[in-house]
Design a protein around this motif. Structure first.
Motif, mmCIF file in Angstrom:
data_model
loop_
_atom_site.group_PDB
_atom_site.id
_atom_site.type_symbol
_atom_site.label_atom_id
_atom_site.label_comp_id
_atom_site.label_asym_id
_atom_site.label_seq_id
_atom_site.Cartn_x
_atom_site.Cartn_y
_atom_site.Cartn_z
ATOM 1 N N GLY A 170 0.791 -1.223 0.000
ATOM 2 C CA GLY A 170 0.000 0.000 0.000
ATOM 3 C C GLY A 170 0.824 1.273 0.000
ATOM 4 N N LYS A 171 2.173 1.160 0.045
ATOM 5 C CA LYS A 171 3.037 2.330 0.083
ATOM 6 C C LYS A 171 4.227 2.137 -0.847
ATOM 7 N N LEU A 172 4.684 3.223 -1.453
ATOM 8 C CA LEU A 172 5.891 3.170 -2.265
ATOM 9 C C LEU A 172 7.095 2.852 -1.383
ATOM 10 N N LEU A 173 7.180 3.507 -0.216
ATOM 11 C CA LEU A 173 8.250 3.270 0.754
ATOM 12 C C LEU A 173 7.609 2.697 2.017
ATOM 13 N N PRO A 174 7.496 1.390 2.117
ATOM 14 C CA PRO A 174 6.717 0.753 3.202
ATOM 15 C C PRO A 174 7.189 1.098 4.608
ATOM 16 N N THR A 175 8.489 1.332 4.805
ATOM 17 C CA THR A 175 8.975 1.663 6.142
ATOM 18 C C THR A 175 8.860 3.152 6.429
ATOM 19 N N GLY A 176 8.499 3.933 5.417
ATOM 20 C CA GLY A 176 8.455 5.380 5.570
ATOM 21 C C GLY A 176 9.804 6.041 5.375
ATOM 22 N N ASN A 177 10.846 5.232 5.097
ATOM 23 C CA ASN A 177 12.194 5.746 4.920
ATOM 24 C C ASN A 177 12.667 5.518 3.494
ATOM 25 N N ALA A 178 13.435 6.451 2.974
ATOM 26 C CA ALA A 178 14.045 6.260 1.663
ATOM 27 C C ALA A 178 15.174 5.238 1.735
ATOM 28 N N GLN A 179 15.795 5.115 2.913
ATOM 29 C CA GLN A 179 16.844 4.127 3.139
ATOM 30 C C GLN A 179 16.705 3.533 4.533
ATOM 31 N N ASP A 180 17.096 2.269 4.654
ATOM 32 C CA ASP A 180 17.103 1.594 5.949
ATOM 33 C C ASP A 180 18.410 0.840 6.109
ATOM 34 N N THR A 181 18.814 0.645 7.363
ATOM 35 C CA THR A 181 19.958 -0.204 7.678
ATOM 36 C C THR A 181 19.437 -1.567 8.109
ATOM 37 N N ILE A 182 19.879 -2.607 7.424
ATOM 38 C CA ILE A 182 19.449 -3.970 7.744
ATOM 39 C C ILE A 182 20.587 -4.680 8.458
ATOM 40 N N THR A 183 20.291 -5.240 9.623
ATOM 41 C CA THR A 183 21.281 -5.966 10.417
ATOM 42 C C THR A 183 21.067 -7.462 10.252
ATOM 43 N N VAL A 184 22.137 -8.176 9.928
ATOM 44 C CA VAL A 184 22.078 -9.627 9.732
ATOM 45 C C VAL A 184 23.014 -10.288 10.742
ATOM 46 N N SER A 185 22.480 -11.243 11.498
ATOM 47 C CA SER A 185 23.297 -11.959 12.491
ATOM 48 C C SER A 185 23.078 -13.464 12.421
ATOM 49 N N SER A 186 22.481 -13.929 11.310
ATOM 50 C CA SER A 186 22.124 -15.348 11.196
ATOM 51 C C SER A 186 23.199 -16.180 10.511
ATOM 52 N N SER A 198 17.230 0.181 0.301
ATOM 53 C CA SER A 198 15.978 0.917 0.098
ATOM 54 C C SER A 198 14.891 -0.106 -0.185
ATOM 55 N N LEU A 199 13.841 -0.076 0.615
ATOM 56 C CA LEU A 199 12.703 -0.968 0.426
ATOM 57 C C LEU A 199 11.650 -0.203 -0.359
ATOM 58 N N VAL A 200 11.443 -0.625 -1.610
ATOM 59 C CA VAL A 200 10.567 0.099 -2.528
ATOM 60 C C VAL A 200 9.545 -0.873 -3.100
ATOM 61 N N ASP A 201 8.271 -0.487 -3.034
ATOM 62 C CA ASP A 201 7.174 -1.332 -3.506
ATOM 63 C C ASP A 201 6.480 -0.644 -4.677
#
Length: 391
Positions: A170-186, A198-201
């Motif tokens: 329902g949003k172009l930028l679902p998180t509301g941010n143009a950029q996000d930091t993704i942390t991976v520890s798996s 950038s999470l873009v829909d």
């Protein structure tokens, strides 16, 4: 069976499948040869890769704004899974030609082109496909238009994605941010690491990664390496949680089709009316040989959205020019007559060539930018027709 854009798959009338859509999965898995998880799909008509294991289900639409309805199914290779969660733009470009040849839409006598309005049921979005019509009233597939990733020529099929933003969220930028930091520890071998995304829909939800923020394993081993694919998938799963498409990484691992993921980097400078960017996309856990059409739509929208990684890297592209290139002024927007309406031309470079995208935007009342329409051109060819058997 059609080659549609840079994909290949089955085009099926909805009336030839069970009335209950929940029964489609086992049928399509059997038809494509994935029923028992065969990597080669020997017991079906699938091609053994994610780009050749696709299905488009088409029917005449009851909607006033559409001519046909289209449902996309990604049939997994090596797994008994049929994914209905997103759209495939390459397969979508064959829907207009299929609808015309199958009598779901009709051209008037003497008409040489036809706009086919296609409603995608996966994303609840409208596409308008402009196809060439031959003297016999059927799709004219012959022409001199070329696309990256396909060696043959064909007639140009323009696919316009109307208001593609928010296809699943329902949003172009679902998180509301143009950029996000993704942390991976798996991934214990790499420890905890962060990547910029950038999470873009738009047309499909995508995770666009800044290549410079990826761990060294990506740059040392390349996108084909198993270690790299583990990194990409781990990032994709964490992004799915940020998107709100999965409650945790374990749930995200069960749906490989969405969100999709791609790595971005700046490219060599281009003509003055283009923004250029380099992309390495991934599909169902493997490097994509070119770029998904919805990836082109989404990336084009991202390039034209202020502050995204795509927007910034495309701007950097203008500074990465070959030695001896004369200085030039970058022309980004071609403003049309309507107040606040602009067009942004984007050139996307991928492993098999290039994809041109035209993004039409409009300024909203709050001063923001809305994505009105994104257009991409493709070609398609009918390969054979007949009966596919399942058990």
């Amino acid at each position: 069976m059609m080659r549609s854009g840079t994909s290949k798959g089955l085009f099926v009338h909805r009336k030839h499948l069970p009335q209950d859509q929940t029964e489609w999965g086992p049928v399509l898995l059997s038809v494509m040869g994935s029923q028992r998880g065969d990597q080669k799909q020997l017991d079906g008509v699938g091609g053994g890769t994610s780009t050749t294991s696709k299905v488009a289900i088409v029917s005449k639409s009851t909607r006033q704004d559409a001519d046909v309805d289209y449902t996309f199914v990604q049939v997994a290779v090596g797994k008994g899974q049929a994914d209905f969660s997103g759209n495939c733009g390459n397969m979508a470009c064959g829907v207009g030609p299929f609808a015309l040849d199958e009598g779901l839409v009709h051209a008037l006598p003497g008409q040489t082109s036809l706009d086919v309005r296609v409603f995608n049921t996966n994303t609840q979005r409208l596409l308008v496909e402009t196809v060439e019509v031959g003297p016999d009233g059927r799709f004219n597939e012959f022409g001199h238009f070329r696309i990256g990733g396909v060696k043959s020529e064909g007639s140009e099929i323009e696919v316009a994605f109307v208001e593609p933003a928010g296809s699943m969220t329902g949003k172009l930028l679902p998180t509301g941010n143009a950029q996000d930091t993704i942390t991976v520890s798996s991934l214990p071998a790499l420890g905890q690491f962060n990547v910029q995304a950038s999470l873009v829909d738009a047309a499909n939800p995508f995770v666009f990664l800044d290549s410079s923020s990826l761990p060294p394993v990506y740059h040392l081993l390349g996108p084909e390496a198993p270690e790299t694919l583990e990194v990409i998938e781990a990032i994709r799963q964490e992004a799915a949680v940020l998107y709100g498409l999965a409650k945790d990484a374990a749930a995200a691992s069960l749906v490989r089709g969405t969100p999709k993921i791609a790595v971005l980097s700046p490219s060599v400078g281009s003509p003055a009316d283009l923004r250029t960017i380099q992309v390495q996309s991934f599909s169902m856990g493997k490097p994509h040989p070119s770029l998904q059409l919805t990836g082109g739509v989404c990336l084009g929208a991202a390039v034209c959205t202020e502050g995204t990684i795509a927007n910034q890297l495309a701007a950097e592209t203008d500074m990465v020019t070959p030695p001896g290139t004369p200085p030039r002024e970058l022309k980004v927007y071609d403003t049309e007559g309507s107040a606040g309406v602009s067009k942004c031309r984007v050139n996307i470079k991928h492993r098999s060539g290039e994809m041109g995208v035209l993004v039409q935007t409009r300024k909203d009342d709050a001063g923001g930018t809305e994505i009105e329409k994104v257009s991409v051109s493709r070609t398609a060819r009918r390969l054979f027709e007949g009966n596919a058997y399942y058990n």
